[in-house]
Design a protein around this motif. Structure first.
Motif, mmCIF file in Angstrom:
data_model
loop_
_atom_site.group_PDB
_atom_site.id
_atom_site.type_symbol
_atom_site.label_atom_id
_atom_site.label_comp_id
_atom_site.label_asym_id
_atom_site.label_seq_id
_atom_site.Cartn_x
_atom_site.Cartn_y
_atom_site.Cartn_z
ATOM 1 N N GLN A 86 0.829 -1.203 0.000
ATOM 2 C CA GLN A 86 0.000 0.000 0.000
ATOM 3 C C GLN A 86 0.865 1.255 0.000
ATOM 4 O O GLN A 86 0.578 2.225 -0.708
ATOM 5 C CB GLN A 86 -0.918 -0.006 1.232
ATOM 6 C CG GLN A 86 -1.892 -1.164 1.295
ATOM 7 C CD GLN A 86 -3.164 -0.933 0.488
ATOM 8 O OE1 GLN A 86 -3.305 0.066 -0.209
ATOM 9 N NE2 GLN A 86 -4.094 -1.855 0.581
ATOM 10 N N GLN A 105 -6.994 -2.147 -4.885
ATOM 11 C CA GLN A 105 -7.247 -0.775 -5.323
ATOM 12 C C GLN A 105 -8.476 -0.649 -6.211
ATOM 13 O O GLN A 105 -8.654 0.350 -6.895
ATOM 14 C CB GLN A 105 -6.028 -0.262 -6.099
ATOM 15 C CG GLN A 105 -4.700 -0.458 -5.399
ATOM 16 C CD GLN A 105 -4.464 0.563 -4.325
ATOM 17 O OE1 GLN A 105 -4.845 1.717 -4.458
ATOM 18 N NE2 GLN A 105 -3.819 0.152 -3.236
ATOM 19 N N GLU A 106 -9.317 -1.699 -6.224
ATOM 20 C CA GLU A 106 -10.475 -1.718 -7.117
ATOM 21 C C GLU A 106 -10.017 -1.551 -8.575
ATOM 22 O O GLU A 106 -10.320 -0.558 -9.238
ATOM 23 C CB GLU A 106 -11.474 -0.623 -6.749
ATOM 24 C CG GLU A 106 -12.189 -0.876 -5.426
ATOM 25 C CD GLU A 106 -13.316 0.102 -5.200
ATOM 26 O OE1 GLU A 106 -14.482 -0.305 -5.312
ATOM 27 O OE2 GLU A 106 -13.021 1.269 -4.925
ATOM 28 N N TYR A 141 -6.536 8.430 -1.814
ATOM 29 C CA TYR A 141 -7.108 7.758 -2.972
ATOM 30 C C TYR A 141 -8.080 6.667 -2.525
ATOM 31 O O TYR A 141 -9.071 6.390 -3.192
ATOM 32 C CB TYR A 141 -6.008 7.117 -3.830
ATOM 33 C CG TYR A 141 -5.131 8.101 -4.541
ATOM 34 C CD1 TYR A 141 -5.481 8.588 -5.804
ATOM 35 C CD2 TYR A 141 -3.953 8.553 -3.975
ATOM 36 C CE1 TYR A 141 -4.674 9.496 -6.474
ATOM 37 C CE2 TYR A 141 -3.137 9.458 -4.636
ATOM 38 C CZ TYR A 141 -3.503 9.924 -5.876
ATOM 39 O OH TYR A 141 -2.709 10.828 -6.526
ATOM 40 N N ASN A 142 -7.759 6.031 -1.408
ATOM 41 C CA ASN A 142 -8.530 4.875 -0.955
ATOM 42 C C ASN A 142 -9.319 5.095 0.319
ATOM 43 O O ASN A 142 -10.256 4.348 0.604
ATOM 44 C CB ASN A 142 -7.572 3.695 -0.731
ATOM 45 C CG ASN A 142 -7.022 3.144 -2.027
ATOM 46 O OD1 ASN A 142 -7.740 2.556 -2.825
ATOM 47 N ND2 ASN A 142 -5.723 3.347 -2.254
ATOM 48 N N GLN A 152 -10.199 -5.649 -0.212
ATOM 49 C CA GLN A 152 -10.341 -4.428 -0.999
ATOM 50 C C GLN A 152 -10.361 -3.201 -0.095
ATOM 51 O O GLN A 152 -11.000 -3.192 0.956
ATOM 52 C CB GLN A 152 -11.626 -4.466 -1.838
ATOM 53 C CG GLN A 152 -11.527 -5.397 -3.051
ATOM 54 C CD GLN A 152 -12.542 -5.029 -4.105
ATOM 55 O OE1 GLN A 152 -13.641 -4.587 -3.793
ATOM 56 N NE2 GLN A 152 -12.180 -5.180 -5.360
ATOM 57 N N ASN A 153 -9.672 -2.172 -0.524
ATOM 58 C CA ASN A 153 -9.592 -0.952 0.271
ATOM 59 C C ASN A 153 -10.951 -0.289 0.448
ATOM 60 O O ASN A 153 -11.212 0.322 1.491
ATOM 61 C CB ASN A 153 -8.624 0.038 -0.375
ATOM 62 C CG ASN A 153 -7.176 -0.360 -0.188
ATOM 63 O OD1 ASN A 153 -6.821 -0.987 0.792
ATOM 64 N ND2 ASN A 153 -6.328 0.008 -1.137
ATOM 65 N N ALA A 154 -11.824 -0.392 -0.541
ATOM 66 C CA ALA A 154 -13.146 0.223 -0.421
ATOM 67 C C ALA A 154 -13.930 -0.406 0.723
ATOM 68 O O ALA A 154 -14.607 0.288 1.495
ATOM 69 C CB ALA A 154 -13.915 0.080 -1.731
ATOM 70 N N ASN A 194 -12.253 0.679 3.987
ATOM 71 C CA ASN A 194 -12.607 2.060 4.289
ATOM 72 C C ASN A 194 -14.006 2.135 4.901
ATOM 73 O O ASN A 194 -14.246 2.882 5.856
ATOM 74 C CB ASN A 194 -12.548 2.907 3.015
ATOM 75 C CG ASN A 194 -12.898 4.366 3.270
ATOM 76 O OD1 ASN A 194 -12.231 5.061 4.022
ATOM 77 N ND2 ASN A 194 -13.962 4.830 2.633
#
Length: 364
Positions: free
Chosen positions: A16, A48-49, A147-148, A233-235, A238
Motif C-alpha cells: 500500500q 485498489q479496485e 485515494y482509498n 479491498q480498500n473500499a 474504508n
C-alpha cells in the motif's frame, strides 16, 4: 531525477505504501520511464479496485514490462522491503526503506543496515535504536492515502451504540488477545458498546484463527463482539473504518500503524499506545494516549522465534486498567462529538507529496 524502483505492489502494508508513492510519481510525471522491478514479480492491484483502463495501472504495467529496457545501473535505486531481503540492490546506490519494529537488531540486521547507502525508517524510535548502534538512518514519515480512504457520511447503526474497531493481523506483537480480553471484561454483553475485530490473519489456518478468537474471549460468547473476515479491498476496509467510533491501537511494536492512522484521518477517535511508530502521528489532541507499562518479549513461536537471525527483541506492554481508562476517556470524547476534528488534520499534515519529497530527497 532518474531512479530505479524495487517495490512490492499488493494489498498489505508494504504494498500500500509503495503504491501510494508510485501514484505520486505518476501524478508528477505520467510519462516518466521508470524502471520498475516488482518484488514478488507480479502487480497485484486488486485491493485498489482494479480498473483496466486506469492510466496509473497502465503506467505501472508499462514500467514493469519495460524495466530492463529503461534500467541503468548507475542510477540510484529505491527499495521498500524487510531488512531480511533488503540487501540485494539493482544499482550501485542502494536506498532501502524498511519498517523495523523491535529493539534488538541482530548482527545480520546491522550488517544489512550498514551496507545500504541510505537506510530510511518510518519512526524516530527505530531511528534512535539504529543510531545508538552507530548506524545512520533517514526519517521518512508515511502518508494518508486519500485515494482509498475518506470519510463516509453514513448511519451504520440505528441505535446509539458506541463502536470500537480493532485492526491488524492477529498477533502477540499487536496484543490482540490481551486487548479483547480486557475489553469484554468491561463491556461484554453491554448493548451500549460494540467491538468489531478485523483481525483475521491470512497466514494462519481458518481453524487457528477461530481458536485464537475464542481464546481472546475466554471461551465465552458475547453478542456485542463481532469477528470479521479478511478484507481484500480498500473500499470495503474504508467502509469498515468508517463504521466505528473509536479505533484501538495498542500494538506493542509498529513501524507506523496504518489502519489506526487512516481511522483518525477519516475522523475517528482513538485509544493509542504512546510508543513506537504511533508517536509519529498520535498526540493528546487527536488521541487518548495510553502510557506503556514496560516491555515484554516479542516471541510467539510463529512470526517471532527466539534465536533467529532476524526479528529479535521486545515489545511495549500496557496495564489493562490503563487501557480501559483510555477507552472511558475516548467514550466521553465520542459523546461530546462523534467526529474527531483533530484527527481529520492528519489528511493535511501527512500527504503523499510530503512522503515522496522525503524519499526523493535522499537521491539529491
Amino acid at each position: 531525477m532518474q531512479f530505479t524502483a524495487n517495490l512490492p505492489i499488493n494489498g498489505v502494508s508494504f504494498g500500500q505504501v509503495s503504491t501510494l508513492f508510485l501514484r505520486e510519481i505518476f501524478r508528477r510525471d505520467p510519462f516518466f520511464a521508470l524502471p520498475l522491478f516488482v518484488i514478488g514479480g507480479k502487480i497485484d492491484f486488486s485491493s485498489q479496485e482494479e480498473v483496466k483502463t486506469d492510466p496509473f495501472l497502465q503506467w505501472l504495467q508499462k514500467s514493469s514490462k519495460e524495466s530492463y529496457r529503461n534500467y541503468r545501473k548507475n542510477d540510484p535505486s529505491i527499495k521498500l522491503w524487510h531488512l531480511n531481503g533488503g540487501l540485494e540492490s539493482f544499482s550501485k546506490i542502494h536506498n532501502l526503506i524498511t519498517f523495523y519494529e523491535l529493539d534488538q537488531p541482530t548482527k545480520e540486521e546491522l550488517k544489512i543496515a550498514e551496507s545500504v547507502d541510505n537506510l530510511l525508517v518510518s519512526n524516530s524510535y527505530c531511528q534512535d535504536i539504529f543510531e545508538n548502534l552507530n548506524v545512520k538512518s533517514r526519517l521518512i514519515p508515511l502518508a494518508f492515502d486519500n485515494y482509498n480512504f475518506k470519510r463516509i457520511e453514513k448511519v451504520y447503526f440505528e441505535d446509539e451504540r458506541i463502536t470500537f474497531n480493532l485492526c491488524g493481523k492477529f498477533e502477540h506483537r499487536k496484543h490482540h488477545k490481551k486487548i479483547i480480553n480486557a475489553w469484554v471484561k468491561k463491556y461484554g454483553n453491554n448493548s451500549k458498546y460494540s467491538l468489531q475485530c478485523a483481525v483475521y490473519n491470512p497466514f494462519l489456518s481458518e481453524e487457528l484463527n477461530k481458536q485464537l478468537f475464542s481464546e481472546s474471549m475466554g471461551g465465552s460468547a458475547y453478542f456485542n463482539v463481532n469477528f470479521l473476515g479478511h478484507m481484500t479491498q480498500n473500499a470495503l476496509y474504508n467502509d469498515f473504518l468508517n463504521s466505528g467510533d473509536i479505533i484501538i491501537g495498542m500494538s506493542g511494536a509498529e513501524g507506523w500503524g496504518l489502519p489506526e492512522f487512516q481511522s483518525l484521518g477519516v475522523g475517528k477517535h482513538g485509544v493509542i499506545l504512546d510508543a513506537t511508530g504511533y508517536k509519529e502521528w498520535a498526540n493528546d489532541k487527536n488521541s487518548v494516549l495510553v502510557s506503556p507499562s514496560g516491555k515484554t518479549d516479542a516471541y510467539d513461536g510463529i512470526f517471532f522465534k527466539k534465536g533467529e537471525p532476524f526479528n529479535q527483541g521486545r515489545i511495549f506492554d500496557f496495564n489493562d486498567d490503563d487501557f480501559i481508562d483510555g477507552c472511558e476517556e475516548a467514550i466521553k470524547r465520542v459523546e461530546n462529538d462523534r467526529v474527531n476534528h483533530e484527527g481529520l488534520k492528519i489528511q493535511e499534515n501527512f500527504t503523499a507529496s510530503r512522503m515522496t519529497d522525503s524519499i526523493l530527497s535522499v537521491l539529491d
